[in-house]
Scaffold this active site. Sequence first.
Site, PDB file in Angstrom:
ATOM      1  N   GLU A 208     -43.375 -40.764  36.682  1.00  0.00           N
ATOM      2  CA  GLU A 208     -43.381 -41.543  35.438  1.00  0.00           C
ATOM      3  C   GLU A 208     -44.042 -42.919  35.560  1.00  0.00           C
ATOM      4  O   GLU A 208     -43.414 -43.947  35.294  1.00  0.00           O
ATOM      5  CB  GLU A 208     -41.941 -41.678  34.904  1.00  0.00           C
ATOM      6  CG  GLU A 208     -41.351 -40.318  34.579  1.00  0.00           C
ATOM      7  CD  GLU A 208     -39.941 -40.379  33.993  1.00  0.00           C
ATOM      8  OE1 GLU A 208     -39.341 -41.465  33.977  1.00  0.00           O
ATOM      9  OE2 GLU A 208     -39.461 -39.322  33.542  1.00  0.00           O
ATOM     10  N   GLU A 315     -40.588 -29.723  34.612  1.00  0.00           N
ATOM     11  CA  GLU A 315     -39.206 -29.999  34.166  1.00  0.00           C
ATOM     12  C   GLU A 315     -38.980 -29.456  32.760  1.00  0.00           C
ATOM     13  O   GLU A 315     -38.504 -30.161  31.879  1.00  0.00           O
ATOM     14  CB  GLU A 315     -38.929 -31.518  34.190  1.00  0.00           C
ATOM     15  CG  GLU A 315     -39.208 -32.169  35.520  1.00  0.00           C
ATOM     16  CD  GLU A 315     -38.820 -33.637  35.582  1.00  0.00           C
ATOM     17  OE1 GLU A 315     -38.100 -34.121  34.693  1.00  0.00           O
ATOM     18  OE2 GLU A 315     -39.249 -34.307  36.532  1.00  0.00           O
TER      19      GLU A 315
HETATM   20  C1  XIL Z   1     -32.511 -36.545  35.524  1.00  0.00           C
HETATM   21  C2  XIL Z   1     -31.415 -35.643  36.052  1.00  0.00           C
HETATM   22  O1  XIL Z   1     -31.535 -34.379  35.450  1.00  0.00           O
HETATM   23  C3  XIL Z   1     -30.066 -36.253  35.765  1.00  0.00           C
HETATM   24  O2  XIL Z   1     -29.045 -35.490  36.404  1.00  0.00           O
HETATM   25  C4  XIL Z   1     -30.027 -37.690  36.263  1.00  0.00           C
HETATM   26  O3  XIL Z   1     -28.817 -38.282  35.883  1.00  0.00           O
HETATM   27  C5  XIL Z   1     -31.174 -38.496  35.727  1.00  0.00           C
HETATM   28  O4  XIL Z   1     -32.387 -37.847  36.044  1.00  0.00           O
HETATM   29  N1  XIL Z   1     -37.437 -37.054  34.313  1.00  0.00           N
HETATM   30  C6  XIL Z   1     -37.352 -36.853  35.673  1.00  0.00           C
HETATM   31  C7  XIL Z   1     -36.085 -36.335  36.243  1.00  0.00           C
HETATM   32  O5  XIL Z   1     -38.349 -37.000  36.383  1.00  0.00           O
HETATM   33  O6  XIL Z   1     -35.873 -36.793  37.554  1.00  0.00           O
HETATM   34  C8  XIL Z   1     -34.901 -36.665  35.378  1.00  0.00           C
HETATM   35  O7  XIL Z   1     -33.752 -36.027  35.917  1.00  0.00           O
HETATM   36  C9  XIL Z   1     -35.157 -36.229  33.952  1.00  0.00           C
HETATM   37  C10 XIL Z   1     -36.352 -36.954  33.384  1.00  0.00           C
END
Ligand code: XIL
Length: 405
Positions: A208, A315
């Site tokens: 990000e 994701e």
């Molecule tokens: C999220 C997890 O799913 C949660 O359990 C945690 O509390 C916060 O992070 N983008 C990403 C991931 O790159 O690492 C994030 O994951 C969701 C958004």
Amino acid sequence: MIKYLLITTIPSLFVLASLVWLIVALIRRSRFRKVAASLVVVEALILIALYFHWFYPKDYPRNYLDYGPPAGLTLAEIAAAKNFYIGAAIGNASDPRYGDLVPSEFNSVTPENATKWRQLLVNGKIGEYDFTQADAIIDYAVSKGVRVRGHTLVWGKFSGKTYPKELDERIASAEDPASELRQIMRDHITAAMTHFKGRIKTWDVVNEPMSMDGPYLDKNIYLNTLGKEYIAEAFRIAHEVDPSVQLFINEQFGNYTGEGVEVFFDLLKWLKSENVPIHGVGIQAHAIFKTHNLDEFRQFVNRVTEQGLLFEVTEFDARIRLFDAAEDPYQAQADYMTEYARICIENPSCTGFTFWGLSDARTWFDFVPPFKWMPPNDPLLFDLNSHPKPAYFRILELLESRKGE
Ligand code: XIL
């Protein structure tokens, strides 16, 4: 997020303001008493309607349960034959569903949190590692021949969450903040990649890098200290530590066009022109407030591949409530999942498609406000009982027709 909070809080503020007006009008016996009272009633009704629309738990028909159980080859078996990865984020190695679905359906896993910098540290202390949780997930996966995506080495965004708070203190008090940050980055990337060497062959090096607030790079501690050079540097260090590892930049996009996207492509072009060892773009693909425009997504991935880069969907999830208006929301969700996945699976430069969770029984949306108050979220490929949802069968077909055995 901000937009969403505004949508939900503004009506409440209106009701509150009108209520105050009504009370003042009553006390002063003003001639506007009736107007104020009607306003409060109308606004309260709107608020109740919004509450029912957004927050009241819903139960959609699960027509897909009428299908027979899957027969024949599994997702993971077909994916493996096509040199492709179908993945899931894994929260906890002792989750019984993990063993049920990995390796039978998923031939790739991403530790949902366990390989993040902050989570690897004991009490957030820079340099003090505890790899137990991550090792449990990764050793199981590797022993079953399942690929592991490492997530993630450098992530600005939220102090104390995505990186240890101690970093802020160390940089603030350093005589030479830039070289201090470079050294800390080098130490962490080296420690993590060395510990998982041979087990993690693909890493999200920078997560990000874009801002959530506007079309520019995220103004985090890394950018503020080193400029965009921090991104190049992270990739160079990672490549030095292990040149055999595939290195990705990972980002979430609300839209696949627009100024922010141009800034992202300028970044990619700059990295390429500087000969930075970057191999691919991870596209998070969370459908949070709305689904993505698929034509724009297709154009977006074409632009990525024009840069000579691979890509993966890293994701994926899509909240069921986004399909509220459909007659059969689970079917509409499957249509979206399938058409999104098609753009990756049919593209030879797309090497994997990862869901952000094993099944609807555990999704990050159930923990994050305001979505945790808006059940059901049900954003994944398998339902609460690990029953395959309708997209399962269609993604199987897509994989079967992928070229590249
Ligand atoms: C999220 C997890 O799913 C949660 O359990 C945690 O509390 C916060 O992070 N983008 C990403 C991931 O790159 O690492 C994030 O994951 C969701 C958004």
